[in-house]
Scaffold this motif. Sequence first.
Motif, PDB file in Angstrom:
ATOM      1  N   ILE A 229      -5.512 -14.435  -9.828  1.00  0.00           N
ATOM      2  CA  ILE A 229      -5.658 -13.036  -9.424  1.00  0.00           C
ATOM      3  C   ILE A 229      -6.672 -12.393 -10.358  1.00  0.00           C
ATOM      4  O   ILE A 229      -6.566 -12.517 -11.589  1.00  0.00           O
ATOM      5  CB  ILE A 229      -4.317 -12.290  -9.523  1.00  0.00           C
ATOM      6  N   VAL A 230      -7.650 -11.730  -9.784  1.00  0.00           N
ATOM      7  CA  VAL A 230      -8.620 -10.997 -10.603  1.00  0.00           C
ATOM      8  C   VAL A 230      -7.972  -9.690 -11.062  1.00  0.00           C
ATOM      9  O   VAL A 230      -7.503  -8.891 -10.250  1.00  0.00           O
ATOM     10  CB  VAL A 230      -9.911 -10.711  -9.817  1.00  0.00           C
TER      11      VAL A 230
ATOM     12  N   GLY B 150      -5.937  -2.218  -5.279  1.00  0.00           N
ATOM     13  CA  GLY B 150      -5.221  -3.024  -6.252  1.00  0.00           C
ATOM     14  C   GLY B 150      -3.801  -2.555  -6.493  1.00  0.00           C
ATOM     15  O   GLY B 150      -3.356  -1.523  -5.984  1.00  0.00           O
ATOM     16  N   VAL B 151      -3.108  -3.330  -7.297  1.00  0.00           N
ATOM     17  CA  VAL B 151      -1.746  -3.028  -7.730  1.00  0.00           C
ATOM     18  C   VAL B 151      -1.804  -2.604  -9.195  1.00  0.00           C
ATOM     19  O   VAL B 151      -2.434  -3.281 -10.021  1.00  0.00           O
ATOM     20  CB  VAL B 151      -0.832  -4.252  -7.570  1.00  0.00           C
TER      21      VAL B 151
ATOM     22  N   GLN C 115      -0.429 -15.887  -3.223  1.00  0.00           N
ATOM     23  CA  GLN C 115      -0.642 -14.483  -3.543  1.00  0.00           C
ATOM     24  C   GLN C 115      -0.152 -13.533  -2.453  1.00  0.00           C
ATOM     25  O   GLN C 115       0.331 -12.430  -2.754  1.00  0.00           O
ATOM     26  CB  GLN C 115      -2.128 -14.249  -3.816  1.00  0.00           C
ATOM     27  N   ALA C 116      -0.268 -13.928  -1.205  1.00  0.00           N
ATOM     28  CA  ALA C 116       0.190 -13.046  -0.128  1.00  0.00           C
ATOM     29  C   ALA C 116       1.694 -12.816  -0.230  1.00  0.00           C
ATOM     30  O   ALA C 116       2.184 -11.677  -0.074  1.00  0.00           O
ATOM     31  CB  ALA C 116      -0.175 -13.634   1.231  1.00  0.00           C
ATOM     32  N   ASP C 117       2.455 -13.868  -0.511  1.00  0.00           N
ATOM     33  CA  ASP C 117       3.903 -13.718  -0.649  1.00  0.00           C
ATOM     34  C   ASP C 117       4.255 -12.906  -1.893  1.00  0.00           C
ATOM     35  O   ASP C 117       5.206 -12.112  -1.873  1.00  0.00           O
ATOM     36  CB  ASP C 117       4.575 -15.091  -0.722  1.00  0.00           C
ATOM     37  N   LEU C 118       3.492 -13.097  -2.978  1.00  0.00           N
ATOM     38  CA  LEU C 118       3.737 -12.319  -4.193  1.00  0.00           C
ATOM     39  C   LEU C 118       3.515 -10.836  -3.925  1.00  0.00           C
ATOM     40  O   LEU C 118       4.347  -9.990  -4.289  1.00  0.00           O
ATOM     41  CB  LEU C 118       2.820 -12.801  -5.308  1.00  0.00           C
ATOM     42  N   ARG C 119       2.420 -10.525  -3.273  1.00  0.00           N
ATOM     43  CA  ARG C 119       2.137  -9.113  -3.017  1.00  0.00           C
ATOM     44  C   ARG C 119       3.168  -8.514  -2.065  1.00  0.00           C
ATOM     45  O   ARG C 119       3.596  -7.363  -2.241  1.00  0.00           O
ATOM     46  CB  ARG C 119       0.724  -8.951  -2.457  1.00  0.00           C
ATOM     47  N   ALA C 120       3.597  -9.275  -1.084  1.00  0.00           N
ATOM     48  CA  ALA C 120       4.636  -8.785  -0.176  1.00  0.00           C
ATOM     49  C   ALA C 120       5.931  -8.516  -0.933  1.00  0.00           C
ATOM     50  O   ALA C 120       6.635  -7.532  -0.657  1.00  0.00           O
ATOM     51  CB  ALA C 120       4.859  -9.796   0.946  1.00  0.00           C
ATOM     52  N   ALA C 121       6.251  -9.374  -1.883  1.00  0.00           N
ATOM     53  CA  ALA C 121       7.464  -9.177  -2.678  1.00  0.00           C
ATOM     54  C   ALA C 121       7.356  -7.919  -3.538  1.00  0.00           C
ATOM     55  O   ALA C 121       8.333  -7.176  -3.700  1.00  0.00           O
ATOM     56  CB  ALA C 121       7.717 -10.394  -3.555  1.00  0.00           C
ATOM     57  N   LEU C 122       6.177  -7.655  -4.095  1.00  0.00           N
ATOM     58  CA  LEU C 122       5.979  -6.421  -4.851  1.00  0.00           C
ATOM     59  C   LEU C 122       6.116  -5.197  -3.946  1.00  0.00           C
ATOM     60  O   LEU C 122       6.735  -4.198  -4.324  1.00  0.00           O
ATOM     61  CB  LEU C 122       4.604  -6.436  -5.518  1.00  0.00           C
ATOM     62  N   GLU C 123       5.559  -5.283  -2.759  1.00  0.00           N
ATOM     63  CA  GLU C 123       5.640  -4.159  -1.821  1.00  0.00           C
ATOM     64  C   GLU C 123       7.083  -3.831  -1.459  1.00  0.00           C
ATOM     65  O   GLU C 123       7.441  -2.661  -1.299  1.00  0.00           O
ATOM     66  CB  GLU C 123       4.844  -4.480  -0.554  1.00  0.00           C
ATOM     67  N   SER C 124       7.908  -4.854  -1.350  1.00  0.00           N
ATOM     68  CA  SER C 124       9.298  -4.644  -0.947  1.00  0.00           C
ATOM     69  C   SER C 124      10.250  -4.514  -2.135  1.00  0.00           C
ATOM     70  O   SER C 124      11.458  -4.326  -1.941  1.00  0.00           O
ATOM     71  CB  SER C 124       9.760  -5.791  -0.048  1.00  0.00           C
TER      72      SER C 124
END
Length: 254
Positions: free
Chosen positions: A69-70, A108-109, A200-209
């Motif tokens: 992740i950048v 970004g997050v 990364q897609a699953d990680l970001r989805a987990a952060l979103e939820s």
Amino acid sequence: MTESDAATGRADLQIHTEESDGMDDALTILNAAHSKGVDIVAITDHDQTRGALLAREAAARANHPVEVIVGSEVTSRHGHILALWIEEPIPFFRSAAATVEAIWKQGGVAVIAHPAALFPPALKVGEIDRLVRDLAPERSGDAAPILAVETANPIPFARWRRDGVIEANRRWNLPITGGSDAHFHEQVGSAVTTFEGQGQADLRAALESGATATELRPYPRLSNIGPSRLLHQQWRGLSATPRALLRRSLGPDD
């Protein structure tokens, strides 16, 4: 490895390279992460993205199993804030709110790094209370940008304040992350963010939820790193942001 283990991703979301105040190159860090069962790393050199972009390129060239992740660890006036999934450097020495908004502007997050730590510079609990309150209208809605808080960081000043931060997050209700804050490859993976899935897609989805969790792992003894490397790293740490400022004044961060 069990079926449940295979479905659990592990990400170390705060790592520094030799491009800033870390002591190791990208490939050394990627290999260390892989050896410790880490699937994703965020390269978060101070106030720049060069180190992360180089690491992503190195991973691609090597067809490395660890994803990059950048990111960047941004120096706000109130403390350090991690910027994840960005491409361009974030302006530094701004307020915490302005820093978070600049991260969100890039899609970004934003993650509050080592909260309440005495050192390195960190947002205090009261400052996070105000930040969450001030940004609350922007965080409402289905497609709200993400503000998270790092609740697993193995450095001593962060460990000492961890319980208080976890308690305070009952009212903030922010997604949580873990990152090693590694400046040596031996430290990589000593704190991680866990999530259901892979990539990364699953990680970001987990952060979103708000479905992430964290793990603190054994931290290497400083004697295993050695006094000369420790002293060298401390000097690099003092000069990291001034070097980033000089580089930015000379031209684009590439």
